[in-house]
Design a protein around this motif. Sequence first.
Motif, PDB file in Angstrom:
ATOM      1  N   ARG B 285      -1.286  -8.300   7.732  1.00  0.00           N
ATOM      2  CA  ARG B 285      -0.798  -7.686   8.956  1.00  0.00           C
ATOM      3  C   ARG B 285      -0.438  -6.218   8.733  1.00  0.00           C
ATOM      4  O   ARG B 285      -0.630  -5.383   9.603  1.00  0.00           O
ATOM      5  CB  ARG B 285       0.443  -8.437   9.446  1.00  0.00           C
ATOM      6  CG  ARG B 285       0.133  -9.669  10.235  1.00  0.00           C
ATOM      7  CD  ARG B 285      -0.210  -9.303  11.650  1.00  0.00           C
ATOM      8  NE  ARG B 285      -0.492 -10.489  12.440  1.00  0.00           N
ATOM      9  CZ  ARG B 285      -1.545 -10.619  13.222  1.00  0.00           C
ATOM     10  NH1 ARG B 285      -2.426  -9.658  13.320  1.00  0.00           N
ATOM     11  NH2 ARG B 285      -1.725 -11.713  13.923  1.00  0.00           N
ATOM     12  N   MET B 286       0.119  -5.935   7.570  1.00  0.00           N
ATOM     13  CA  MET B 286       0.571  -4.572   7.286  1.00  0.00           C
ATOM     14  C   MET B 286      -0.481  -3.772   6.532  1.00  0.00           C
ATOM     15  O   MET B 286      -0.174  -2.764   5.923  1.00  0.00           O
ATOM     16  CB  MET B 286       1.873  -4.628   6.460  1.00  0.00           C
ATOM     17  CG  MET B 286       3.076  -5.040   7.264  1.00  0.00           C
ATOM     18  SD  MET B 286       3.535  -3.774   8.442  1.00  0.00           S
ATOM     19  CE  MET B 286       3.000  -4.470   9.964  1.00  0.00           C
ATOM     20  N   TYR B 287      -1.736  -4.256   6.575  1.00  0.00           N
ATOM     21  CA  TYR B 287      -2.781  -3.600   5.801  1.00  0.00           C
ATOM     22  C   TYR B 287      -2.913  -2.113   6.121  1.00  0.00           C
ATOM     23  O   TYR B 287      -3.040  -1.296   5.195  1.00  0.00           O
ATOM     24  CB  TYR B 287      -4.118  -4.318   6.011  1.00  0.00           C
ATOM     25  CG  TYR B 287      -5.226  -3.704   5.234  1.00  0.00           C
ATOM     26  CD1 TYR B 287      -5.344  -3.929   3.876  1.00  0.00           C
ATOM     27  CD2 TYR B 287      -6.145  -2.855   5.836  1.00  0.00           C
ATOM     28  CE1 TYR B 287      -6.337  -3.341   3.139  1.00  0.00           C
ATOM     29  CE2 TYR B 287      -7.147  -2.256   5.110  1.00  0.00           C
ATOM     30  CZ  TYR B 287      -7.244  -2.501   3.760  1.00  0.00           C
ATOM     31  OH  TYR B 287      -8.217  -1.909   3.036  1.00  0.00           O
ATOM     32  N   PRO B 288      -2.870  -1.679   7.416  1.00  0.00           N
ATOM     33  CA  PRO B 288      -3.000  -0.239   7.676  1.00  0.00           C
ATOM     34  C   PRO B 288      -1.932   0.577   6.973  1.00  0.00           C
ATOM     35  O   PRO B 288      -2.190   1.695   6.522  1.00  0.00           O
ATOM     36  CB  PRO B 288      -2.860  -0.146   9.192  1.00  0.00           C
ATOM     37  CG  PRO B 288      -3.230  -1.472   9.694  1.00  0.00           C
ATOM     38  CD  PRO B 288      -2.787  -2.445   8.662  1.00  0.00           C
ATOM     39  N   LEU B 289      -0.746   0.004   6.866  1.00  0.00           N
ATOM     40  CA  LEU B 289       0.334   0.728   6.180  1.00  0.00           C
ATOM     41  C   LEU B 289       0.047   0.842   4.686  1.00  0.00           C
ATOM     42  O   LEU B 289       0.254   1.894   4.073  1.00  0.00           O
ATOM     43  CB  LEU B 289       1.646  -0.011   6.413  1.00  0.00           C
ATOM     44  CG  LEU B 289       2.901   0.726   6.007  1.00  0.00           C
ATOM     45  CD1 LEU B 289       3.116   1.911   6.901  1.00  0.00           C
ATOM     46  CD2 LEU B 289       4.089  -0.202   6.070  1.00  0.00           C
ATOM     47  N   MET B 290      -0.473  -0.235   4.100  1.00  0.00           N
ATOM     48  CA  MET B 290      -0.823  -0.206   2.671  1.00  0.00           C
ATOM     49  C   MET B 290      -1.890   0.854   2.427  1.00  0.00           C
ATOM     50  O   MET B 290      -1.859   1.577   1.427  1.00  0.00           O
ATOM     51  CB  MET B 290      -1.376  -1.568   2.224  1.00  0.00           C
ATOM     52  CG  MET B 290      -0.538  -2.750   2.593  1.00  0.00           C
ATOM     53  SD  MET B 290       0.930  -2.849   1.604  1.00  0.00           S
ATOM     54  CE  MET B 290       1.765  -4.201   2.362  1.00  0.00           C
ATOM     55  N   GLU B 291      -2.843   0.909   3.334  1.00  0.00           N
ATOM     56  CA  GLU B 291      -3.926   1.865   3.167  1.00  0.00           C
ATOM     57  C   GLU B 291      -3.391   3.283   3.318  1.00  0.00           C
ATOM     58  O   GLU B 291      -3.732   4.178   2.547  1.00  0.00           O
ATOM     59  CB  GLU B 291      -4.995   1.588   4.229  1.00  0.00           C
ATOM     60  CG  GLU B 291      -6.371   1.967   3.777  1.00  0.00           C
ATOM     61  CD  GLU B 291      -7.407   1.535   4.787  1.00  0.00           C
ATOM     62  OE1 GLU B 291      -7.052   1.436   5.979  1.00  0.00           O
ATOM     63  OE2 GLU B 291      -8.553   1.303   4.388  1.00  0.00           O
ATOM     64  N   LEU B 292      -2.528   3.465   4.314  1.00  0.00           N
ATOM     65  CA  LEU B 292      -1.950   4.787   4.546  1.00  0.00           C
ATOM     66  C   LEU B 292      -1.117   5.231   3.351  1.00  0.00           C
ATOM     67  O   LEU B 292      -1.071   6.407   3.013  1.00  0.00           O
ATOM     68  CB  LEU B 292      -1.075   4.740   5.805  1.00  0.00           C
ATOM     69  CG  LEU B 292      -0.600   6.060   6.361  1.00  0.00           C
ATOM     70  CD1 LEU B 292      -1.772   6.804   6.964  1.00  0.00           C
ATOM     71  CD2 LEU B 292       0.472   5.841   7.403  1.00  0.00           C
ATOM     72  N   GLY B 293      -0.458   4.272   2.708  1.00  0.00           N
ATOM     73  CA  GLY B 293       0.402   4.618   1.575  1.00  0.00           C
ATOM     74  C   GLY B 293      -0.349   4.699   0.263  1.00  0.00           C
ATOM     75  O   GLY B 293       0.266   4.826  -0.776  1.00  0.00           O
ATOM     76  N   HIS B 294      -1.698   4.604   0.277  1.00  0.00           N
ATOM     77  CA  HIS B 294      -2.536   4.664  -0.933  1.00  0.00           C
ATOM     78  C   HIS B 294      -2.090   3.610  -1.942  1.00  0.00           C
ATOM     79  O   HIS B 294      -1.944   3.876  -3.128  1.00  0.00           O
ATOM     80  CB  HIS B 294      -2.464   6.050  -1.583  1.00  0.00           C
ATOM     81  CG  HIS B 294      -2.850   7.127  -0.625  1.00  0.00           C
ATOM     82  ND1 HIS B 294      -4.129   7.294  -0.174  1.00  0.00           N
ATOM     83  CD2 HIS B 294      -2.122   8.062   0.004  1.00  0.00           C
ATOM     84  CE1 HIS B 294      -4.180   8.292   0.668  1.00  0.00           C
ATOM     85  NE2 HIS B 294      -2.976   8.775   0.812  1.00  0.00           N
ATOM     86  N   LEU B 295      -1.849   2.412  -1.456  1.00  0.00           N
ATOM     87  CA  LEU B 295      -1.367   1.345  -2.337  1.00  0.00           C
ATOM     88  C   LEU B 295      -2.470   0.378  -2.713  1.00  0.00           C
ATOM     89  O   LEU B 295      -2.232  -0.552  -3.466  1.00  0.00           O
ATOM     90  CB  LEU B 295      -0.257   0.562  -1.642  1.00  0.00           C
ATOM     91  CG  LEU B 295       1.088   1.273  -1.562  1.00  0.00           C
ATOM     92  CD1 LEU B 295       1.941   0.616  -0.510  1.00  0.00           C
ATOM     93  CD2 LEU B 295       1.779   1.222  -2.893  1.00  0.00           C
ATOM     94  N   THR B 296      -3.678   0.564  -2.181  1.00  0.00           N
ATOM     95  CA  THR B 296      -4.683  -0.485  -2.336  1.00  0.00           C
ATOM     96  C   THR B 296      -5.066  -0.694  -3.795  1.00  0.00           C
ATOM     97  O   THR B 296      -5.251  -1.830  -4.216  1.00  0.00           O
ATOM     98  CB  THR B 296      -5.936  -0.143  -1.514  1.00  0.00           C
ATOM     99  OG1 THR B 296      -6.259   1.217  -1.743  1.00  0.00           O
ATOM    100  CG2 THR B 296      -5.699  -0.362  -0.050  1.00  0.00           C
ATOM    101  N   THR B 297      -5.159   0.379  -4.579  1.00  0.00           N
ATOM    102  CA  THR B 297      -5.526   0.214  -5.988  1.00  0.00           C
ATOM    103  C   THR B 297      -4.458  -0.596  -6.720  1.00  0.00           C
ATOM    104  O   THR B 297      -4.761  -1.525  -7.478  1.00  0.00           O
ATOM    105  CB  THR B 297      -5.671   1.584  -6.662  1.00  0.00           C
ATOM    106  OG1 THR B 297      -6.386   2.436  -5.785  1.00  0.00           O
ATOM    107  CG2 THR B 297      -6.402   1.465  -7.963  1.00  0.00           C
TER     108      THR B 297
END
Lengths: 101, 722
Positions: B285-297
Motif C-alpha cells: 500500500r505504501m509502495y509509492p512512498l518507498m519508491e519516493l524515499g529511494h528505499l527499494t534497494t
Amino acid sequence: MINLGSYLGISFALFICGILVMIARKNIIAILLGIELILNASALNFAAYTKFSNNNLDGHILSLFIIVTAAAEAAVGLGIVIRFFQLRESIHIDDAASLQN
Amino acid sequence: MDYTFWTIAPIVLLPFFAFVINAFIVKKFTKLAVAISTGSIFVSFLFALRIFFDFMNVYSVGYHIHKVFPWFNLSSGSHVFEVKMGIYIDNMTSVMLLMVTGVATLIHVFSTWYMHDDPRFGRFFVYMSLFTSAMLGLVLSDNLLSVFIFWELMGFCSYSLIGFYYEKEGAGNASMKAFMTTRVGDVFFLLGILAIWSVVGNVSFVDIYNAIAAGKFNGLTISVFSIGVPVATLAGFSIFMGTMGKSAQVPLQVWLPDAMWGPTPCSALIHAATMVAAGVYLSLRMYPLMELGHLTTFIAYIGAITAFGAATIALIQTDIKAVLAYSTISQLGYMVLGIGVGSYNASFMHLITHAVFKACLFLSAGSVIHSIHCQEMPQMGGLRKKLPYTFFAMLLCCFAIAGVPFFSGFVSKDRILGDALVMAFNNPVYIPVALLGFGGALLTAFYMFRMLFLTFLGEPRDHHIYDHAHEEHLGWNSNIPLLILSVFTLGLFYSGSFTGQGEVNLFGSRNEWFSTLIHKPDAESLHHYAEYKSEDFGDVDTRDKLELPKAEYDPNHGMSEEVAHHVHYIHHVGAIASVIIAFAGIFLAFSMYVKKSISADWWAQTFVGWRRALQNKYYFDDLYIGKIIQKGLIPFNNFLAWFDMGIYDKYGVDGWAAVNRFAYTVSRWFDNTVIDSGMVDGTGWSVRAMNTILRWVQSGKIQLYFIVLIAVLAGYVWKLSF
C-alpha cells in the motif's frame, strides 16, 4: 402665699418619700405604701395644675381616676402579698428572688 | 451494484460480534460458541465473495469503493484537526478479502477438529474471531491510523494465541518474545504515521498518494543526528520497520519460529496466512512512498537476505513446525524482495498464493501432529499409508512452494525472481539480490521435500508412534479444508494459465486477471487518485461504473516493444532457471532422504561450523538475549529500578512525605493553639465572662431593678432638661 410652687413642692416631697420607701424598706406592705405615696403625689400634681389654670375639672377627674386605680392596685397588691405569705411564711422582699440567675 | 453500510461492514462486524458474544457464553455453551464463530466467518466469506465477483464483473483498474465517516473532530477556528475513518476497496482489497475470509473459514472448520479435545476449546475460537475481524478491518481500512489500530489488535491476538498453552514456560516466553520484537517495529510504524501526518495532514491512503503526486514531500528533510534525511525516506523506512516486525524480516525475524508454540491452526491463520502477510500488504500500500524515499534497494536486500537466510536455517530443523516457520519467513522474504525489485503485482500474488499453500501446509502438519502426538520428523516416516489425504494435500503444497510448474508458487515466485533478474541485468547492485533469490529457491525445494520425505516416505522410524497413528480420528472437518486448500494450489486460478507466462489461456479475454487488475501505483497513475472521491456512509453508492474502461491485458506491461522483448527474454531465462532449480532441489532431497545415495551425515560432518551456525539460527537469539537484553536492557532496567527506588522513591516520594509531615505538625500546632485554644475556646470564655457580669445584674432583687430604672429615668430626664 400659697401658689403652684408650694403644691409642687409638697408633691415632690411626697414623691421622693415614696421612692425612698420603695427602695429602702424590705417589707412588701411598706413598699405598697410607698407606691401609694407616689400615686398621691401625682394626684396632687393634677389637682394643683387644674387649680392654677383655666378652671375646668379635667385634673380633678383624673385625680379621682388615680385614687380608684390606686385602690384597685392596692387590692391586687395585698392579694399578691397574702399569697406570697402563704407560700413563704414571710413578707420580706428579698425572699421574692426566684428570678435570680 | 450498490454498496451501503450493510453490504460491506458485516465482513468486519460479524466476526467481531461473534467475539463479543462468545466472550460471554463460551464457558457454558462451548459448542454454540464454536458454531457462532465459524458461522460468522463463513457469512463474512459470502459477503467478501459478493464483493470479489462484483469487482471481477466490472473488471476495471480504477474501480474502487471509498466510504468515510467522521471519527472525531477537534477543529477549532482555522486549525483543522478532523480524523476520518473509512473503507477503501479496490481490486487488491477485494482479492485480499476473499483470501482472508476463505482461508479463515477453512481454518475455523479445521480447528473444530484439531482443538476439540483441548480444555480451552472455546477460548481459542474467541481469539480467532477477534483476530479475523481485526485482519479484515485492516484490509478494509482506508487510512494508516485505523490500519495501526487493527494491526495492534491482531498483535494482541497473536501474543495471546502463542501463549495459549500457558502451562508451558516456553509458550509464555515465546509470547513475550513476539511482543517485544514486534514492538520495535510497531514503534517505528507509529513514528512513520506521525511523519506522514506532519507532511500530509491526513493519513488516508488516497490523500498520501495525492500528496506524493503533488510533490508535497519534495525537498522536505528532517534532521536525524544532525544529518538531513528526506522525510519520505524517514517515513518510508519507519513504515517498512513495521513490516519487518510483523512480517518477520531480518533482523526482527526471531519471534516467528518461537510463535510455533501456539496451536497449529493459529499458526496457520496468524503466523502463515494473514497476520504476517499484513506487513507485506502495508508495504504494498505504501509502495509509492518507498519508491519516493529511494528505499527499494534496501528493501530488496532485506528481502533477499531473509529469503536465503531463513531457507538455510530450515535445512537442519527437525521439528516439522519449525521447518514451516522458517519457510514462512523465507517466503515473506520473497514478497519483500518483490516489493524491492518493483515486482508489485507478483509480490501481492505471492502473498495470496503463499497464504493458501502455507495455510494448507500448516493444517497438514497439524493433522500429522494431532494423529501421532509428535512433532519431531526423525520419529516419523512412512506415514503416507496412515494419512493418505494429508499426504496428498502436503504433496501438492510442496510442489507449489517449491515452484514446480502448473502450481501457484511457481507462477508468483517465478515472476518475482524474473523481475529480480531483470533488475540485476540493468543494475549490478541487484545481482546479489537475484543470486540470493535463486539460491533460496533451490533451498526451498530441498527443505520442503526433505520434510515431506522424512514425514511420509521411507520406513517408519519409530514403530510405537507409527502403530498408534490414528487415521480413524481424522474426520471430514479435518480433511475437507485440506483438500479445498490443496486444490487452490494450482496455478491456473491465479494466472489463468498453467505456466503463468500467459501462453496457454484458459479464460479467454480474462487471462492474466491478476496482473491485469492490480497495478503498481506509479507516477502516472498516482495523479488519478486526485479524482477519487470519497462518499459518506449511509448513502447508496451511485457511481456509474459502466463508464469505467474495461481493463485490457497488456503483454508488454506498459513498456515499449523493444524493452518488453528484452524483459520477456530475461523472464524466460528466469523461468527456465527456476524450473531447473526446483527440480534440482527436489532431486537432491530425494537422493539424500529416500535413495540415500547422498549421505546427509557426511554433509553434516563436513560443514560442522556452518551446521553449528544454523543450529544457533545465526546467533540472532544469542545476540538479542545474550548481548542486547542481558548486557544492555537488563542493566539499564536495573539502573532505572535503582533510580526509581533510590532516587525517585527515596527523595521524591519519601521527601515529599517528610515535607507533608512537617506541614502536618505546623498545622496541628496552629489548629490546636490558635484555632482551638484561641478562637473556639476564646469565644466560650468571653461568653462566660459576659455571663458573669450580667448575672450580677440579674440579681432577682426587685428593688435593685427599681434603682436602675430610676437611675435610667433620671438620666433621661437630665438629658432632656439640659
